[in-house]
Design an enzyme around this catalytic site. Structure first.
Site, PDB file in Angstrom:
ATOM      1  N   ASP A   1       0.826  -1.202   0.000  1.00  0.00           N
ATOM      2  CA  ASP A   1       0.000   0.000   0.000  1.00  0.00           C
ATOM      3  C   ASP A   1       0.868   1.262   0.000  1.00  0.00           C
ATOM      4  O   ASP A   1       2.078   1.221   0.233  1.00  0.00           O
ATOM      5  CB  ASP A   1      -1.014  -0.006   1.150  1.00  0.00           C
ATOM      6  CG  ASP A   1      -0.374  -0.089   2.516  1.00  0.00           C
ATOM      7  OD1 ASP A   1       0.796   0.278   2.642  1.00  0.00           O
ATOM      8  OD2 ASP A   1      -1.064  -0.518   3.463  1.00  0.00           O
ATOM      9  N   ARG A   2       0.254   2.378  -0.306  1.00  0.00           N
ATOM     10  CA  ARG A   2       0.996   3.622  -0.540  1.00  0.00           C
ATOM     11  C   ARG A   2       1.880   4.046   0.639  1.00  0.00           C
ATOM     12  O   ARG A   2       3.001   4.503   0.445  1.00  0.00           O
ATOM     13  CB  ARG A   2      -0.008   4.733  -0.896  1.00  0.00           C
ATOM     14  CG  ARG A   2       0.585   5.902  -1.655  1.00  0.00           C
ATOM     15  CD  ARG A   2      -0.519   6.733  -2.288  1.00  0.00           C
ATOM     16  NE  ARG A   2       0.025   7.823  -3.081  1.00  0.00           N
ATOM     17  CZ  ARG A   2       0.253   9.042  -2.610  1.00  0.00           C
ATOM     18  NH1 ARG A   2      -0.032   9.318  -1.347  1.00  0.00           N
ATOM     19  NH2 ARG A   2       0.745   9.983  -3.390  1.00  0.00           N
TER      20      ARG A   2
END
Length: 307
Positions: free
Chosen positions: A103-104
């Site tokens: 995820d970011r």
């Protein structure tokens, strides 16, 4: 015997577009095979001439296997409209896509490739391929935290698989997973009342971040690929292997029956066979015929591996 591929995969393997996008080109009648507009599901050989909008496709690029040290802020998507997309960050000359996801807010090791078959084999949860992470949380850890993380926790309507957890600092631990639930580590920590401050993936199977600075990428070595191929030699790439045994609700005694695989009818089995049988002879040229449309109920899906 000549190897045959589905037309959408044949197009996708050249890097022109994804399989889903290729289906749209075929459906819209923009693809021809040996001068004929094909039906959906047709198979072709390397010797066939495939054109899109009258233009030939590029040759299939050499297979690429890349290890990338993803920085925080990069999004694991191929969507060009997202400025922080991972493909733009890597800037590889050929079309590639990530194997799984980080995820970011997370950083660390992620693979990218242009070979679709290897993706499913690595990602399927039932194949038990290890991924190692270093995690920092917002407050001091205790033995109870480590034991509960390692023993499995109830998140996302399932119980996580047992895993290896080792405390490496007052607020830091390493965890080795063989599972890939959505934001799994963050959700596990939240369940125990902790918040993840930093999350870094440092290993996938036999490949580590050693010598790879943040934002850098490299090709996997022949030795690394040999070990990966050896470890996935008996791995399945079917959906059944992505279902965890402990995800089955306790009140259901029988597992859900797998969907019957799609079967092609005789008309869609082999483009070369069509030609041989005179299906597309000069008297019955179907160049101007509308291509068969896909069943509107067809669904496609992708796997994700968020942490």
């Amino acid at each position: 015997m000549t190897d045959l591929k589905r037309l959408n995969k044949f197009i996708s393997d050249t890097g022109f577009c994804s399989r889903r996008e290729a289906d749209k080109y075929i459906e819209d009648g923009r693809v021809t095979v040996n001068g004929i507009r094909p039906e959906m599901g047709v198979k072709v050989a390397l010797s066939d001439t495939v054109l899109i909008d009258g233009k030939p496709l590029k040759k299939v690029p050499k297979r690429a296997y890349i290890a990338y040290n993803k920085p925080v802020g990069i999004t694991c998507t191929t969507e060009r409209k997202i400025q922080s997309n991972i493909v733009k960050a890597v800037n590889y000359p050929d079309r590639i896509f990530p194997i799984g996801r980080l995820d970011r807010p997370s950083e660390g090791l992620i693979f990218l490739t242009n070979e679709g078959d290897i993706v499913n084999k690595i990602l399927r949860a039932g194949n038990n391929h290890e991924k190692e992470y270093v995690v920092t949380v917002d407050k001091p850890l205790n033995r109870q935290f480590v034991n509960k993380m390692a023993g499995g926790l109830p998140i996302l309507d399932t119980v996580t698989k047992k895993c290896k957890v080792t405390q490496t600092g007052p607020q830091q631990f390493t965890i080795v997973l063989t599972q890939g639930l959505n934001r799994q580590i963050r959700r596990m920590c939240e369940y125990l009342g902790y918040e993840v401050v930093t999350l870094k993936r440092v290993r996938i199977m036999n490949v580590t971040l050693k010598g790879l600075n943040v934002g850098q990428w490299r090709h996997l070595t022949e030795q690394e690929m040999a070990e990966i191929n050896n470890s996935i030699a008996d791995s399945g790439k079917t959906e059944e292997l992505s279902v965890d045994e402990n995800k089955q609700p306790a009140n259901i005694s029988k597992p859900k029956q797998a969907r019957t695989p799609y079967k092609e009818n005789d008309k869609k089995r082999d483009f070369a066979k069509h030609v041989k049988q005179g299906r597309f002879d000069s008297k019955n040229d179907q160049t101007n015929a509308k291509p068969a449309r896909r069943n509107s109920t067809t669904r496609t899906g992708t796997l994700s591996l968020k942490k």
